[in-house]
Design an enzyme around this catalytic site. Structure first.
Site, PDB file in Angstrom:
ATOM      1  N   GLN A 186      37.552 -15.321 -79.359  1.00 43.21           N
ATOM      2  CA  GLN A 186      37.211 -16.032 -78.124  1.00 43.21           C
ATOM      3  C   GLN A 186      38.105 -15.654 -76.949  1.00 43.21           C
ATOM      4  OE1 GLN A 186      37.562 -20.231 -78.736  1.00 43.21           O
ATOM      5  NE2 GLN A 186      39.722 -20.147 -79.338  1.00 43.21           N
ATOM      6  N   ARG A 243      55.962 -11.493 -83.598  1.00 45.39           N
ATOM      7  CA  ARG A 243      54.555 -11.665 -83.975  1.00 45.39           C
ATOM      8  C   ARG A 243      53.651 -10.748 -83.150  1.00 45.39           C
ATOM      9  NH1 ARG A 243      51.463 -15.720 -86.529  1.00 45.39           N
ATOM     10  NH2 ARG A 243      53.378 -16.848 -86.970  1.00 45.39           N
ATOM     11  N   TYR A 253      67.183 -14.828 -86.673  1.00 40.48           N
ATOM     12  CA  TYR A 253      67.154 -13.464 -87.190  1.00 40.48           C
ATOM     13  C   TYR A 253      66.773 -12.515 -86.067  1.00 40.48           C
ATOM     14  CZ  TYR A 253      62.178 -14.780 -87.820  1.00 40.48           C
ATOM     15  OH  TYR A 253      60.893 -15.239 -87.653  1.00 40.48           O
TER      16      TYR A 253
END
Length: 386
Positions: A31, A104, A209
């Protein structure tokens, strides 16, 4: 064989790659109008990176990643090390694939680059999924109907497809939220932080991290809260809010939180485990099926394993065999994903024990386990592709 995959997140992209590898013609619908850099750090254990190698994308995923030598568990108040476990080369040799830390967006970019652009339809909102004995149909907001032999609903924790298949079932607030931030290495170079650190304290834990080849420090500061918090990658915390939540913690933790520029506040939600994910020619995958708290860093890995198992189950199938193939996929993946959900929830309870006998016993157990084992307890699952 034609498949429509709904949702171009990590699970949907990996499912598209896995199905294409199995010989399917895949249309991936999303979308959003374009792929944007959202989210922050993500951990990929060897059970996930081994799948990415099979799909010929591991090199692209690993290029911008950091590879931690070890993980260090520490106490909240003074940073004393409870135990440490090997990662890095030792884990790669043991499990046949690396443990990676990355942004990500870098993972998403590597996966999306591997899916042919002609297979991706952006700005496409799905408003219904229907099916009969011979095919399934996806209806878009413009009224277009896309026919397929298979529909994979990888539409995330707020999955509409889950509701269409199995009825009303909302995401559940876990009563935990997290502050998230990214800091340039120069901002924290003086703190002597381990490559992957997990600090445990009453009702809170703090994870940090390196990502982007060690150029950025990813920070996740988790705290228990009874006040509902929105699940959002963009909601900003109030100035100084994170310092108040983690007052009295080790000065290094407070220094990281104080030096963080933009701090985001993210409510952590889960989904209630299901007894099945599929109905006829339609199946759930990833967070739509088994969204979990991130306290064992397995959410993305489990979606990637779903995709691999789906491709395996649907290799060399005919249209008539799709429902039975989906039964095999779910039988292979649902028990592991459900047990990982439960283990992640339990890890959160263990991390947040109050000071006193319970926390002391937990620390002793962790130290004893690390004294006899090179790898974390959950690493028992890293060698299995299921």
């Amino acid at each position: 064989m034609r498949a429509v995959v709904v949702g171009a997140g990590i699970g949907g992209l990996t499912a598209a790659l896995s199905l294409r590898r199995a010989g399917w013609d895949v249309t991936l619908v999303e979308q959003a109008a374009r792929f944007t850099e959202v989210g922050a750090g993500i951990q990929l254990a060897p059970n996930a990176t081994r799948v990415l190698r099979r799909l010929d994308v591991l090199d692209a995923v690993a290029a911008p990643a950091a590879r931690p030598s070890h993980v260090s568990f520490r106490t909240w108040s003074d940073g004393a090390e409870i135990c440490r476990y090997a990662l890095g080369r030792e884990a790669e040799e043991e499990f046949g694939a690396p443990y990676l830390l990355l942004h990500r967006a870098d993972l998403h970019q590597a996966l999306s680059a591997a899916v042919p652009s002609e297979s991706v339809r952006l700005s496409t909102t799905v408003v219904d999924i229907t099916q009969d004995d011979d095919s399934a149909q996806v209806t878009t907001a413009t009224g277009e109907r896309l026919g397929a032999d298979l529909v994979v609903a990888a539409d995330g924790i707020r999955s509409a497809a889950r509701r269409w298949l199995f009825g009303e079932d909302e995401a559940v607030f876990s009563k935990t939220a997290a502050y998230r931030a990214l800091l340039p290495v120069a901002e924290v170079a003086d703190l002597g932080l381990p490559p992957l650190g997990v600090w445990l304290g009453p009702d809170r834990h703090f994870v940090h991290y390196w990502v982007r080849r060690g150029e950025l420090l990813n920070v996740v500061a988790v705290f228990s809260t009874g006040a509902p918090a929105q699940e959002s990658w963009t909601d900003r915390a109030e100035p100084g809010e994170q310092l108040r939540e983690f007052a009295q913690w080790d000065p290094r933790v407070l220094s990281v939180l104080e030096r963080a520029g933009q701090v985001l506040r993210y409510g952590i939600h889960t989904r209630t485990p299901l007894t099945r994910w599929n109905l006829g020619r339609v199946t759930l995958l990833g967070d739509s099926a088994h969204a979990m708290v991130p306290f064992q860093a397995q959410g993305a890995a489990q979606a990637i394993l779903d995709a691999a198992a789906l491709g395996d189950a649907l290799t060399d199938t005919t249209p008539a065999e799709v429902p039975a193939a989906l039964d095999r996929y779910v039988a292979r993946r649902l028990p592991t994903a459900t047990s990982t959900q439960a283990a992640s929830t339990q890890a959160g309870r263990d991390f947040h024990l109050p000071d006193g006998p319970e926390a002391t016993a937990r620390n002793a157990r962790m130290a004893a386990h690390a004294g006899e084992n090179r790898f974390m307890p959950q690493s028992a699952a890293w060698g299995a592709d299921r």
